[in-house]
Design an enzyme around this catalytic site. Structure first.
Site, PDB file in Angstrom:
ATOM      1  N   HIS A   1       8.409  -0.639   3.029  1.00 24.39           N
ATOM      2  CA  HIS A   1       8.501  -1.691   4.038  1.00 24.39           C
ATOM      3  C   HIS A   1       8.333  -3.024   3.305  1.00 24.39           C
ATOM      4  O   HIS A   1       7.612  -3.100   2.305  1.00 24.39           O
ATOM      5  CB  HIS A   1       7.351  -1.476   5.021  1.00 24.39           C
ATOM      6  CG  HIS A   1       7.367  -2.307   6.252  1.00 24.39           C
ATOM      7  ND1 HIS A   1       7.021  -3.634   6.257  1.00 24.39           N
ATOM      8  CD2 HIS A   1       7.668  -1.993   7.532  1.00 24.39           C
ATOM      9  CE1 HIS A   1       7.102  -4.108   7.492  1.00 24.39           C
ATOM     10  NE2 HIS A   1       7.502  -3.133   8.287  1.00 24.39           N
TER      11      HIS A   1
ATOM     12  N   GLN B   1       2.820   4.514   8.823  1.00 28.12           N
ATOM     13  CA  GLN B   1       3.627   5.511   9.543  1.00 28.12           C
ATOM     14  C   GLN B   1       3.017   6.906   9.481  1.00 28.12           C
ATOM     15  O   GLN B   1       3.544   7.832  10.099  1.00 28.12           O
ATOM     16  CB  GLN B   1       5.043   5.593   8.962  1.00 28.12           C
ATOM     17  CG  GLN B   1       5.931   4.420   9.245  1.00 28.12           C
ATOM     18  CD  GLN B   1       6.176   4.174  10.719  1.00 28.12           C
ATOM     19  OE1 GLN B   1       6.204   5.101  11.531  1.00 28.12           O
ATOM     20  NE2 GLN B   1       6.358   2.929  11.079  1.00 28.12           N
TER      21      GLN B   1
ATOM     22  N   LYS C   1       0.082   1.261  15.971  1.00 27.95           N
ATOM     23  CA  LYS C   1       0.982   2.408  15.850  1.00 27.95           C
ATOM     24  C   LYS C   1       0.279   3.721  16.203  1.00 27.95           C
ATOM     25  O   LYS C   1       0.892   4.773  16.189  1.00 27.95           O
ATOM     26  CB  LYS C   1       1.585   2.461  14.446  1.00 27.95           C
ATOM     27  CG  LYS C   1       2.601   1.333  14.232  1.00 27.95           C
ATOM     28  CD  LYS C   1       3.204   1.288  12.854  1.00 27.95           C
ATOM     29  CE  LYS C   1       4.166   0.110  12.763  1.00 27.95           C
ATOM     30  NZ  LYS C   1       4.669  -0.121  11.415  1.00 27.95           N
TER      31      LYS C   1
ATOM     32  N   ASP D   1       0.259   2.911   1.749  1.00 30.62           N
ATOM     33  CA  ASP D   1       0.588   2.304   3.040  1.00 30.62           C
ATOM     34  C   ASP D   1       0.720   3.446   4.046  1.00 30.62           C
ATOM     35  O   ASP D   1       1.715   4.172   4.065  1.00 30.62           O
ATOM     36  CB  ASP D   1       1.896   1.515   2.902  1.00 30.62           C
ATOM     37  CG  ASP D   1       2.415   1.009   4.238  1.00 30.62           C
ATOM     38  OD1 ASP D   1       1.827   1.347   5.281  1.00 30.62           O
ATOM     39  OD2 ASP D   1       3.423   0.273   4.237  1.00 30.62           O
TER      40      ASP D   1
ATOM     41  N   CYS E   1      12.912  -3.594   8.319  1.00 32.18           N
ATOM     42  CA  CYS E   1      12.057  -4.218   7.300  1.00 32.18           C
ATOM     43  C   CYS E   1      12.079  -3.430   6.000  1.00 32.18           C
ATOM     44  O   CYS E   1      11.057  -3.325   5.309  1.00 32.18           O
ATOM     45  CB  CYS E   1      10.601  -4.368   7.771  1.00 32.18           C
ATOM     46  SG  CYS E   1      10.430  -5.339   9.247  1.00 32.18           S
TER      47      CYS E   1
END
Ligand SMILES: *Cc1c(COP(=O)(O)O)cnc(C)c1O
Length: 404
Positions: free
Chosen positions: A121, A201, A224, A198, A362
């Protein structure tokens, strides 16, 4: 198995109509919807205990502080961090990555290397580019293959004593690929490099165990995982958090301030300058409780079923190509239809009540890799159904007829 009707009843927005049609919400990769318990917890905070934290001796301030710190403890437990002070509240994934990248400005030197993956991202690319510009370090890219999988043989070759930081997403937002992060972390550690994961997700689909992973940093956003916007988590190993300088100066992050010299507060306060998103921090704990009450095994079972069913149904459409066909994938399907711009499909099916994301998500380098302007992305959550997938497939067929 999930009682899907009961689950859906927890989310008031899901029974709404959009453009006169029942909402089909497949933009969970961008943000999740919120259950009533989360919505209620926000107003309960403001109705009953609103006060600034860590400051007042008065009762409300103490209640708010206790609730905030108890949420931190809940998240510590959830991700299995060793200490609560390794769990920092941030405004989200982007902030967490910037905080860490900025901290490394005082550590990196010209000639040092930062490895990022080809499927990041933008918020896990740009802060590292800025860091490299500032320090003279070099950014190197871990390449991927046509299935959207990182090539581990190339990763192994890139690693060297010059590697100081490796940064990679746990799961790709644009392709759904689950990356082999345990392998990557262990390999990086052989060269003494720090690893940031990261997890934006990943946390909607699984529980990361930061000690088992042995990652140095793990970041994610509250919004999220059924929580509010404007709050997120940066987990960092105590030793690293002690080593990195503070990111912002201000109230709450100091021990003593004189005009000659300021000494910083202990962790986690050293990195939590100013009045934080108190309600957000507290309610993130509520959201984590909610996800755990649904149960991550149930969530995974439902989402895998949706992924398999959605893939099969979408591939019935002639000229449709799926990007991201990794062996291990989560419930994200990125696709295009030959000869049609993704934006046109997105616009037409929105009129039919269906929310998908169109564009580069992104992650422009991924789009460049596949030589496409963007994709249509349907990202499923545990509260979605096969019937909704059927509605989307019919809508796409209609849009395709209109556009070709
Ligand atoms: C959403 C997302 C981000 C950015 O999260 P923010 O909440 O916008 O800060 C970063 N990385 C990945 C993989 C994401 O999916």
């Amino acid at each position: 198995m999930l009682d899907i009707n009961k689950i859906r009843a927890d989310f008031p927005i899901l029974s709404q109509k959009v453009n006169g049609k029942p909402l089909v919400y497949f933009d969970n990769g961008a943000t999740s919807q919120k259950p009533q318990v989360v919505i209620d917890a926000i107003s309960k905070y403001y109705q009953e205990i609103n006060a600034n934290i860590h400051r007042g001796v008065h009762t409300l301030s103490q209640l708010a502080t206790d609730a905030y710190e108890s949420s931190r403890g809940k998240i510590q437990q959830h991700i299995n961090a060793e200490f609560a002070h390794e769990v920092l509240f941030t405004s989200g994934t982007t902030f967490g990555i910037n905080l860490v990248a900025n901290g490394f400005a005082s550590i990196l030197k010209p000639g040092d290397e930062v490895l990022v993956s080809a499927m990041e991202h933008h918020s896990n690319i740009v802060p590292w580019q800025m860091l490299c510009e500032k320090t003279g370090a070099t950014l190197k890219v871990i390449p991927m293959n046509d299935n959207g999988e990182l090539i581990m043989a190339e990763y192994d070759k890139l690693l060297s004593d010059k590697t100081k930081v490796v940064t990679v997403n746990h799961i790709s937002n644009a392709l759904g690929t689950v990356n082999p992060i345990k392998y990557m972390i262990d390999k990086a550690h052989e060269f003494g490099a720090a690893v940031l994961i990261d997890g934006a997700q990943a946390v909607p689909h699984l529980i990361p165990d930061v000690q088992a992973l042995d990652c140095d940093f793990y970041v994610f956003s509250g919004h999220k995982i059924c929580g509010p916007t404007g709050v997120g988590i940066l987990y960092g190993k105590e030793a690293w958090l002690n080593k990195l300088p503070p990111y912002q100066g201000g109230g709450e992050m100091i021990k003593d301030v004189t005009f000659e010299k300021t000494t910083y507060a202990e962790l986690p306060h050293k990195f939590e300058a100013g009045t934080p998103n108190i309600a957000g921090g507290i309610v993130l704990g509520t959201a984590v409780d909610y996800m755990n009450s649904v149960g991550f095994e149930n969530i995974q079972e439902q989402e895998l079923e949706l992924l398999e069913y959605g893939t099969k149904r979408l591939l019935e459409i002639e000229g449709l190509k799926i990007y991201g066909t990794a062996a291990t994938k989560t419930s994200v399907i990125s696709f295009n239809i030959e000869g049609i711009h993704p934006y046109d499909i997105g616009t037409i099916i929105d009129k039919l009540g269906i929310a998908v994301r169109t564009g580069h998500h992104c992650a422009q380098p991924i789009m460049n890799y596949f030589k496409i302007p963007g994709t249509i992305r349907a990202s499923f959550s545990f509260y979605n159904t096969k019937e909704e997938i059927d509605v989307m497939v019919e809508a796409i067929k209609r849009a395709k007829t209109m556009l070709s």
